[in-house]
Design a protein around this motif. Sequence first.
Motif, PDB file in Angstrom:
ATOM      1  N   LYS A   6     -40.901  28.216  48.621  1.00  0.00           N
ATOM      2  CA  LYS A   6     -40.817  29.049  47.415  1.00  0.00           C
ATOM      3  C   LYS A   6     -41.628  28.430  46.275  1.00  0.00           C
ATOM      4  CE  LYS A   6     -36.455  31.455  48.107  1.00  0.00           C
ATOM      5  NZ  LYS A   6     -35.114  31.704  47.574  1.00  0.00           N
ATOM      6  N   TRP A  44     -38.232  39.099  47.248  1.00  0.00           N
ATOM      7  CA  TRP A  44     -38.396  37.909  46.405  1.00  0.00           C
ATOM      8  C   TRP A  44     -39.838  37.783  45.958  1.00  0.00           C
ATOM      9  CZ3 TRP A  44     -41.486  33.607  46.998  1.00  0.00           C
ATOM     10  CH2 TRP A  44     -41.255  32.560  46.105  1.00  0.00           C
ATOM     11  N   GLN A  48     -41.202  37.799  42.149  1.00  0.00           N
ATOM     12  CA  GLN A  48     -41.909  36.642  41.588  1.00  0.00           C
ATOM     13  C   GLN A  48     -43.253  37.051  40.990  1.00  0.00           C
ATOM     14  OE1 GLN A  48     -40.545  33.471  41.338  1.00  0.00           O
ATOM     15  NE2 GLN A  48     -38.802  34.692  41.985  1.00  0.00           N
TER      16      GLN A  48
END
Length: 123
Positions: A6, A44, A48
């Motif tokens: 991540k 996700w 982001q």
Amino acid sequence: MSSNLKTEISEEIEFFIRSGFFDQQKTARAIQDMFLGEIIDQNWLIEQIEDCFQHNLTRQQHWPEKTDFDRLVVVFDQLNLKKIIALHAAGYTRQDGEGDCFEMHTNLLNKGITTNCGKKDLD
């Protein structure tokens, strides 16, 4: 997804968005290509990218009227007027840049436009 993955993806997202050459869709494609083989949570990823994009828009409100990029455009234009090929975002490596410049040189020659490619005296 691991926290290391991540973090790495977040850093790449910021690089792409801040470069100014990638919109949200191009950023998502670039990340997917870059991390091919990794399992990435698409929700996700989109979140982001959107957050980074919005943060960058907020930062832009505080930029000076004339940015480094604006000054670079002027210099590139001056070089191009002297028939010197100067390109923004010409690849990720020197080899990419050389290939992009050679391609531009060839395209210009096909249109009857000469460049100073390889000439030593550029006065």
